[in-house]
Design a protein around this motif. Structure first.
Motif, mmCIF file in Angstrom:
data_model
loop_
_atom_site.group_PDB
_atom_site.id
_atom_site.type_symbol
_atom_site.label_atom_id
_atom_site.label_comp_id
_atom_site.label_asym_id
_atom_site.label_seq_id
_atom_site.Cartn_x
_atom_site.Cartn_y
_atom_site.Cartn_z
ATOM 1 N N SER A 41 -7.847 10.342 -4.387
ATOM 2 C CA SER A 41 -8.509 11.660 -4.399
ATOM 3 C C SER A 41 -9.057 12.128 -2.731
ATOM 4 C CB SER A 41 -9.587 11.425 -5.480
ATOM 5 O OG SER A 41 -10.634 10.714 -4.928
ATOM 6 N N GLU A 42 -9.454 10.762 -2.243
ATOM 7 C CA GLU A 42 -10.078 10.994 -0.948
ATOM 8 C C GLU A 42 -8.977 11.378 0.190
ATOM 9 O OE1 GLU A 42 -12.813 7.698 -0.270
ATOM 10 O OE2 GLU A 42 -14.157 8.308 -1.997
ATOM 11 N N LEU A 43 -7.805 10.895 -0.303
ATOM 12 C CA LEU A 43 -6.765 11.161 0.788
ATOM 13 C C LEU A 43 -5.953 12.595 0.594
ATOM 14 C CD1 LEU A 43 -4.662 7.831 0.843
ATOM 15 C CD2 LEU A 43 -5.959 8.918 2.649
ATOM 16 N N GLN A 44 -6.400 13.285 -0.345
ATOM 17 C CA GLN A 44 -5.627 14.353 -0.379
ATOM 18 C C GLN A 44 -5.928 15.671 0.782
ATOM 19 O OE1 GLN A 44 -7.447 15.803 -4.634
ATOM 20 N NE2 GLN A 44 -5.116 16.035 -4.927
ATOM 21 N N GLY A 45 -4.641 16.067 1.015
ATOM 22 C CA GLY A 45 -4.637 17.069 2.340
ATOM 23 C C GLY A 45 -4.836 16.059 3.629
ATOM 24 N N LYS A 46 -4.765 14.771 3.447
ATOM 25 C CA LYS A 46 -5.020 13.996 4.713
ATOM 26 C C LYS A 46 -3.624 12.927 5.092
ATOM 27 C CE LYS A 46 -10.111 13.087 4.585
ATOM 28 N NZ LYS A 46 -10.394 13.788 3.257
ATOM 29 N N THR A 47 -2.465 13.262 4.357
ATOM 30 C CA THR A 47 -1.324 12.305 4.780
ATOM 31 C C THR A 47 -0.146 12.948 3.991
ATOM 32 O OG1 THR A 47 -0.312 10.098 4.734
ATOM 33 C CG2 THR A 47 -1.790 10.668 2.417
ATOM 34 N N LYS A 48 0.952 12.984 4.856
ATOM 35 C CA LYS A 48 2.136 13.275 4.215
ATOM 36 C C LYS A 48 2.722 12.669 3.010
ATOM 37 C CE LYS A 48 6.809 14.780 5.697
ATOM 38 N NZ LYS A 48 7.808 14.727 6.919
ATOM 39 N N GLU A 49 2.469 11.142 3.165
ATOM 40 C CA GLU A 49 2.944 10.390 2.084
ATOM 41 C C GLU A 49 2.099 9.017 2.107
ATOM 42 O OE1 GLU A 49 6.539 7.425 3.814
ATOM 43 O OE2 GLU A 49 7.059 9.644 3.276
ATOM 44 N N ILE A 50 2.188 8.223 1.086
ATOM 45 C CA ILE A 50 1.312 7.124 0.837
ATOM 46 C C ILE A 50 2.626 5.883 0.786
ATOM 47 C CG2 ILE A 50 -0.618 7.730 0.299
ATOM 48 C CD1 ILE A 50 0.128 7.051 -2.726
ATOM 49 N N ALA A 51 2.350 4.688 1.287
ATOM 50 C CA ALA A 51 3.350 3.472 1.206
ATOM 51 C C ALA A 51 2.603 2.367 0.126
ATOM 52 C CB ALA A 51 3.799 2.883 2.536
ATOM 53 N N PHE A 52 3.224 2.010 -0.623
ATOM 54 C CA PHE A 52 2.643 0.896 -1.457
ATOM 55 C C PHE A 52 3.047 -0.481 -0.760
ATOM 56 C CE2 PHE A 52 2.477 2.930 -6.035
ATOM 57 C CZ PHE A 52 1.606 3.787 -5.667
ATOM 58 N N HIS A 53 2.153 -0.511 0.308
ATOM 59 C CA HIS A 53 2.754 -2.037 0.936
ATOM 60 C C HIS A 53 1.866 -2.233 2.201
ATOM 61 C CE1 HIS A 53 5.487 -5.107 2.415
ATOM 62 N NE2 HIS A 53 5.484 -4.525 3.634
ATOM 63 N N ILE A 54 1.460 -3.493 2.462
ATOM 64 C CA ILE A 54 0.941 -4.168 3.648
ATOM 65 C C ILE A 54 1.769 -5.435 3.730
ATOM 66 C CG2 ILE A 54 -0.826 -4.905 5.045
ATOM 67 C CD1 ILE A 54 -2.416 -2.459 4.230
ATOM 68 N N MET A 55 1.228 -6.283 3.063
ATOM 69 C CA MET A 55 1.591 -7.641 2.907
ATOM 70 C C MET A 55 2.279 -8.034 1.585
ATOM 71 S SD MET A 55 1.788 -9.576 5.551
ATOM 72 C CE MET A 55 1.786 -11.170 4.917
ATOM 73 N N GLY A 56 2.043 -7.229 0.338
ATOM 74 C CA GLY A 56 2.494 -7.544 -0.871
ATOM 75 C C GLY A 56 3.901 -6.947 -1.399
ATOM 76 N N ASP A 57 4.503 -7.239 -2.419
ATOM 77 C CA ASP A 57 5.358 -6.590 -2.916
ATOM 78 C C ASP A 57 5.069 -5.843 -4.386
ATOM 79 O OD1 ASP A 57 7.858 -5.921 -4.343
ATOM 80 O OD2 ASP A 57 8.956 -7.592 -3.566
ATOM 81 N N PRO A 58 5.005 -4.585 -4.103
ATOM 82 C CA PRO A 58 4.684 -3.569 -5.530
ATOM 83 C C PRO A 58 5.359 -3.900 -6.601
ATOM 84 C CG PRO A 58 5.861 -2.262 -3.956
ATOM 85 C CD PRO A 58 5.682 -3.611 -3.228
ATOM 86 N N LEU A 59 6.554 -4.472 -6.694
ATOM 87 C CA LEU A 59 7.257 -4.845 -7.949
ATOM 88 C C LEU A 59 6.482 -5.817 -8.430
ATOM 89 C CD1 LEU A 59 9.091 -2.692 -6.569
ATOM 90 C CD2 LEU A 59 10.901 -4.123 -7.291
ATOM 91 N N LEU A 60 5.713 -6.515 -8.016
ATOM 92 C CA LEU A 60 5.069 -7.605 -8.626
ATOM 93 C C LEU A 60 3.652 -7.155 -9.488
ATOM 94 C CD1 LEU A 60 4.996 -10.696 -6.269
ATOM 95 C CD2 LEU A 60 6.156 -10.537 -8.538
ATOM 96 N N ASN A 61 3.370 -5.874 -9.364
ATOM 97 C CA ASN A 61 2.271 -5.365 -9.974
ATOM 98 C C ASN A 61 2.742 -4.716 -11.373
ATOM 99 O OD1 ASN A 61 0.216 -3.358 -10.953
ATOM 100 N ND2 ASN A 61 -0.539 -3.318 -9.003
ATOM 101 N N SER A 75 -0.340 14.476 -6.275
ATOM 102 C CA SER A 75 0.701 15.151 -5.315
ATOM 103 C C SER A 75 0.984 14.138 -4.304
ATOM 104 C CB SER A 75 0.344 16.503 -5.054
ATOM 105 O OG SER A 75 0.110 17.522 -6.120
ATOM 106 N N HIS A 76 1.004 13.028 -4.310
ATOM 107 C CA HIS A 76 1.407 12.147 -3.167
ATOM 108 C C HIS A 76 2.887 11.689 -3.221
ATOM 109 C CE1 HIS A 76 -2.628 11.978 -1.235
ATOM 110 N NE2 HIS A 76 -3.078 11.688 -2.399
ATOM 111 N N LYS A 77 3.565 11.671 -2.203
ATOM 112 C CA LYS A 77 4.851 11.058 -2.243
ATOM 113 C C LYS A 77 4.605 9.540 -1.952
ATOM 114 C CE LYS A 77 7.603 14.972 -0.576
ATOM 115 N NZ LYS A 77 8.229 15.732 0.295
#
Length: 283
Positions: A41-61, A75-77
């Motif tokens: 909600s706080e990122l709305q209008g602030k980024t073109k896309e988001i990435a589910f990653h820094i060090m982890g594998d999102p498929l383990l979630n 509405s986030h890609k």
């Protein structure tokens, strides 16, 4: 501030010990859906896309679809990065979710782990997913990453094996064009993507020459515990700017403007940034 990409670590667990990643010192953690939605909600209008990653594998979630549903609702890609080892455990409907703009599969993780799996066994679910995606169509990109290039071509034998498997399955000729550009087309919206192996920033590294950086300018990171960091390489939160659990993101970003300006102008004020060689790619 408006970013090109914000990295949100919905889990810091990856289940592997690749030698190109630094040892993990933080405890396994999954970002709560409540915190994740607050960040969205706080990122709305602030980024073109988001990435589910820094060090982890999102498929383990195990609740990955719920995170994707929330991203879609705001509405986030989404860009997902995975080792590819856990594709069999996730439904295709999740892996081709409407929120996903890009799925990155790090093929170079295969030969950097002591897996009993053969290359064919590893690639089988990768190819099955691609085949499904090609039948389905849609706008999602799949990048097969080989981010293992170096001056000594140490991974050339492995890369040749991968090329051969892809050529055999899809009837394409990759090797005649290999490494002449940063990506090769396998099929519609499916690419093999190349990149040089990089060194993770560390306070033990030597200070590098001045250069600008995308941190806090084109990208931002949020760790699984809510800590905000300037970029996706600060996996331990050495440059923690604040925590989304306790503060509004706007407040954190406003307080960080001087750091952002220093990175943009090539005069980083933070010690970790001064010792990061990745930013030299932007020279």
């Amino acid at each position: 501030m408006k970013f090109f990409r914000v990295y949100i670590e919905i889990t810091n667990s990856c289940g592997l010990k690749c030698d190109f990643c630094p040892p993990k010192k933080t405890k396994p953690q999954t970002m709560s859906l409540v915190l994740f939605e607050k960040i969205l909600s706080e990122l709305q209008g602030k980024t073109k896309e988001i990435a589910f990653h820094i060090m982890g594998d999102p498929l383990l979630n195990k609740n990955l679809k719920l995170y994707l549903d929330l991203a879609s609702a705001y509405s986030h890609k989404v860009s997902l990065t995975t080792s590819g080892f856990y594709l069999d455990g996730v439904e295709y409907s999740t892996l081709t979710h409407e929120a996903i703009h890009q799925l990155n599969i790090s093929l170079n993780s295969f030969n950097k782990n002591s897996s009993k799996m053969s290359l064919d066994e590893y690639l089988s679910p990768v190819f099955s997913l691609i085949d499904y995606k090609l039948k389905l169509g849609g706008e999602e990109f799949i990048n097969l990453r080989l981010w293992n290039l170096n001056k000594n071509n140490q991974e050339s034998a492995f890369n040749e094996q991968v090329f051969g498997k892809i050529e055999e399955h899809y009837g394409v000729a990759l090797r005649k064009n290999a490494l002449k550009r940063d990506s090769l087309r396998v099929s519609e919206r499916v690419r093999v993507h190349f990149e040089e192996l990089f060194v993770w920033p560390s306070l033990q590294n030597e200070v590098t020459p001045p250069s600008s950086c995308y941190g806090l300018n084109k990208q931002l990171g949020v760790l699984a515990d809510g800590r905000v960091v300037p970029c996706c390489l600060d996996y331990e939160g050495k440059m923690t700017l604040g925590n989304c659990k306790d503060e509004n993101l706007d407040t954190i970003l406003k307080r960080s403007q001087s750091i952002a300006l220093g990175l943009k102008n090539g005069t980083p004020s933070e010690e970790l940034c001064k010792r990061c060689s990745y930013r030299l790619r932007f020279l």
